[in-house]
Design an enzyme around this catalytic site. Structure first.
Site, PDB file in Angstrom:
ATOM      1  N   ASP A  88       0.794  -0.972   0.165  1.00 41.20           N
ATOM      2  CA  ASP A  88       0.218  -0.083  -0.118  1.00 41.20           C
ATOM      3  C   ASP A  88       0.215   0.993   0.200  1.00 41.20           C
ATOM      4  OD1 ASP A  88      -2.209  -2.303   0.081  1.00 41.20           O
ATOM      5  OD2 ASP A  88      -2.315  -0.837   1.717  1.00 41.20           O
ATOM      6  N   TYR A 147      -3.254  -2.826  -5.724  1.00 36.29           N
ATOM      7  CA  TYR A 147      -3.742  -3.163  -5.253  1.00 36.29           C
ATOM      8  C   TYR A 147      -6.103  -3.686  -6.245  1.00 36.29           C
ATOM      9  CZ  TYR A 147      -5.946  -6.717  -1.588  1.00 36.29           C
ATOM     10  OH  TYR A 147      -6.764  -8.166  -0.835  1.00 36.29           O
TER      11      TYR A 147
HETATM   12  N1  CAA Z   1      -9.042   6.267   4.120  1.00 36.87           N
HETATM   13  C1  CAA Z   1      -9.004   7.180   4.076  1.00 36.87           C
HETATM   14  N2  CAA Z   1      -7.760   7.752   4.379  1.00 36.87           N
HETATM   15  C2  CAA Z   1      -6.679   7.421   4.762  1.00 36.87           C
HETATM   16  C3  CAA Z   1      -6.696   5.850   4.505  1.00 36.87           C
HETATM   17  C4  CAA Z   1      -8.031   5.813   4.842  1.00 36.87           C
HETATM   18  N3  CAA Z   1      -7.749   3.782   4.096  1.00 36.87           N
HETATM   19  N4  CAA Z   1      -5.613   5.469   4.894  1.00 36.87           N
HETATM   20  C5  CAA Z   1      -4.283   6.270   4.951  1.00 36.87           C
HETATM   21  N5  CAA Z   1      -5.252   7.338   5.091  1.00 36.87           N
HETATM   22  C6  CAA Z   1      -4.841   8.607   5.256  1.00 36.87           C
HETATM   23  C7  CAA Z   1      -4.214   8.944   6.641  1.00 36.87           C
HETATM   24  O1  CAA Z   1      -5.115   9.120   7.963  1.00 36.87           O
HETATM   25  C8  CAA Z   1      -3.607   9.779   6.453  1.00 36.87           C
HETATM   26  O2  CAA Z   1      -4.212  11.129   6.366  1.00 36.87           O
HETATM   27  P1  CAA Z   1      -3.953  12.482   8.076  1.00 36.87           P
HETATM   28  O3  CAA Z   1      -2.477  12.991   6.771  1.00 36.87           O
HETATM   29  O4  CAA Z   1      -4.902  13.173   7.621  1.00 36.87           O
HETATM   30  O5  CAA Z   1      -3.792  12.002   8.649  1.00 36.87           O
HETATM   31  C9  CAA Z   1      -2.931  10.046   5.231  1.00 36.87           C
HETATM   32  O6  CAA Z   1      -3.981   9.261   4.338  1.00 36.87           O
HETATM   33  C10 CAA Z   1      -1.543   9.693   4.971  1.00 36.87           C
HETATM   34  O7  CAA Z   1      -0.696   9.752   3.838  1.00 36.87           O
HETATM   35  P2  CAA Z   1       0.313   9.791   3.380  1.00 36.87           P
HETATM   36  O8  CAA Z   1       0.557  10.376   2.083  1.00 36.87           O
HETATM   37  O9  CAA Z   1       1.080  10.021   5.344  1.00 36.87           O
HETATM   38  O10 CAA Z   1       0.825   7.917   3.712  1.00 36.87           O
HETATM   39  P3  CAA Z   1       1.415   7.448   3.850  1.00 36.87           P
HETATM   40  O11 CAA Z   1       2.984   7.856   2.857  1.00 36.87           O
HETATM   41  O12 CAA Z   1       2.389   7.674   5.923  1.00 36.87           O
HETATM   42  O13 CAA Z   1       1.154   6.151   3.602  1.00 36.87           O
HETATM   43  C11 CAA Z   1      -0.370   4.580   3.756  1.00 36.87           C
HETATM   44  C12 CAA Z   1       0.641   5.319   4.667  1.00 36.87           C
HETATM   45  C13 CAA Z   1       0.356   2.500   4.044  1.00 36.87           C
HETATM   46  C14 CAA Z   1      -2.450   5.398   3.232  1.00 36.87           C
HETATM   47  C15 CAA Z   1      -1.276   3.885   5.454  1.00 36.87           C
HETATM   48  O14 CAA Z   1      -1.952   5.121   6.315  1.00 36.87           O
HETATM   49  C16 CAA Z   1      -2.289   2.318   5.256  1.00 36.87           C
HETATM   50  O15 CAA Z   1      -1.375   1.143   4.837  1.00 36.87           O
HETATM   51  N6  CAA Z   1      -3.718   3.109   5.169  1.00 36.87           N
HETATM   52  C17 CAA Z   1      -4.361   1.962   4.812  1.00 36.87           C
HETATM   53  C18 CAA Z   1      -4.589   1.058   3.503  1.00 36.87           C
HETATM   54  C19 CAA Z   1      -5.390   0.551   3.430  1.00 36.87           C
HETATM   55  O16 CAA Z   1      -6.693   0.571   4.341  1.00 36.87           O
HETATM   56  N7  CAA Z   1      -5.138  -0.434   2.968  1.00 36.87           N
HETATM   57  C20 CAA Z   1      -6.595  -1.576   3.157  1.00 36.87           C
HETATM   58  C21 CAA Z   1      -5.932  -3.289   3.450  1.00 36.87           C
HETATM   59  S1  CAA Z   1      -6.561  -4.413   3.921  1.00 36.87           S
HETATM   60  C22 CAA Z   1      -6.703  -5.229   2.333  1.00 36.87           C
HETATM   61  O17 CAA Z   1      -5.938  -4.952   1.247  1.00 36.87           O
HETATM   62  C23 CAA Z   1      -7.208  -6.513   2.590  1.00 36.87           C
HETATM   63  C24 CAA Z   1      -8.554  -6.714   1.673  1.00 36.87           C
HETATM   64  O18 CAA Z   1      -8.454  -7.370   0.468  1.00 36.87           O
HETATM   65  C25 CAA Z   1      -9.437  -5.502   2.219  1.00 36.87           C
END
Ligand code: CAA
Length: 241
Positions: A88, A147
């Site tokens: 991710d 993904y």
């Molecule tokens: N929805 C909305 N906002 C999200 C988010 C999501 N799912 N995930 C992260 N964000 C937001 C964070 O809250 C943060 O916001 P703020 O700056 O306002 O606090 C911002 O995005 C992070 O941005 P960055 O540019 O700083 O991101 P980063 O380079 O640090 O990366 C990330 C962080 C990789 C996105 C991490 O937050 C993450 O892994 N998030 C989850 C993503 C997700 O939901 N993946 C699904 C995995 S489950 C799966 O894949 C299995 C399945 O089949 C269901």
């Protein structure tokens, strides 16, 4: 004789639950894994299910691995394309490697595996191909352009192949899990899980791997022969399509 089932990524997470459920349903099961020898050995010791190590992103490795499973257990009648990874990142930070690794495993893996069992299924006039997609292939997901593209591709692959398999007695279906309580969830920051994801799930909890395994056992059964090209969503009501 029991039917033979092969589950990719079948020694951990959702895949382990699928392998065990198929075994409990009477199948002869083989599970593949990509890297974690220790976990795979522990899985075999616990379940008696034989594990095989290869990378589903590698066509030749799939070909050789499948030949070995066939030599050990017999022709593969049920293929479960479960192996999947996440890398991710918000798109502006996503590297070409993060893109290609996810496409390689989560989408190319379906071609590499299915292409190597398909001729045998056609000859024997029976087959079940069940792939594990994701809610995020249906609705898209922040930080998952790679993904979501692969998982949406899994659904298109299934719908096309279902048409080709129909007259040969092969069904091709996809299960689209929502957020399931496995190790994969540990990559999601706690704040995102509690404040963004959980509030979106009407049943108010993550799913369990067994709840996905049950869907697979159903689609694999001889009795499910009229179901093909379908997407079975199991996501706690998070996305209805
Ligand atoms: N929805 C909305 N906002 C999200 C988010 C999501 N799912 N995930 C992260 N964000 C937001 C964070 O809250 C943060 O916001 P703020 O700056 O306002 O606090 C911002 O995005 C992070 O941005 P960055 O540019 O700083 O991101 P980063 O380079 O640090 O990366 C990330 C962080 C990789 C996105 C991490 O937050 C993450 O892994 N998030 C989850 C993503 C997700 O939901 N993946 C699904 C995995 S489950 C799966 O894949 C299995 C399945 O089949 C269901």
């Amino acid at each position: 004789m029991s039917r033979v089932a092969l589950v990719t990524g079948g020694s951990r997470g959702i895949g382990a639950a699928i392998s065990k459920a198929l075994k409990a349903a009477g199948y002869s099961v083989a599970a593949t894994y990509a890297g974690n020898d220790e976990k795979a050995a522990a899985f075999t010791a616990e379940t008696g299910i034989k594990t095989y190590k290869w990378d589903v992103a590698d066509y030749e490795a799939c070909k050789a691995g499948i030949a070995q499973v066939v030599a050990d257990l017999g022709p593969i009648e049920v293929l479960v394309n479960n192996a999947g990874i996440t890398r991710d990142a918000p798109f502006h930070k996503m590297s070409p490697a993060q893109w290609s690794e996810v496409i390689g495993t989560n989408l190319n893996g379906l071609f590499n595996m299915t292409h190597n069992v398909w001729p045998g299924m056609r000859e024997r006039k029976f087959g079940r191909v069940i792939s594990i997609s994701s809610i995020n292939g249906q609705k898209g997901q922040f930080a998952q352009a790679n993904y979501a593209a692969a998982k949406a591709g899994d659904i298109g692959f299934t719908k096309a192949l279902a048409q080709e398999g129909a007259r040969a007695g092969i069904t091709v279906n996809v299960v689209a899990p929502g957020y399931i309580n496995t190790e994969m969830m540990s990559t999601i920051p706690e704040k995102v899980m509690n404040e963004v994801i959980l509030p979106q799930i009407p049943v108010g909890r993550l799913g369990e791997a067994d709840e996905i395994a049950r869907c697979v056992v159903f689609l694999a059964s001889d009795e499910a022969g009229f179901i093909t090209g379908s997407t079975l969503s199991a996501n706690g009501g998070q996305y209805m399509i």
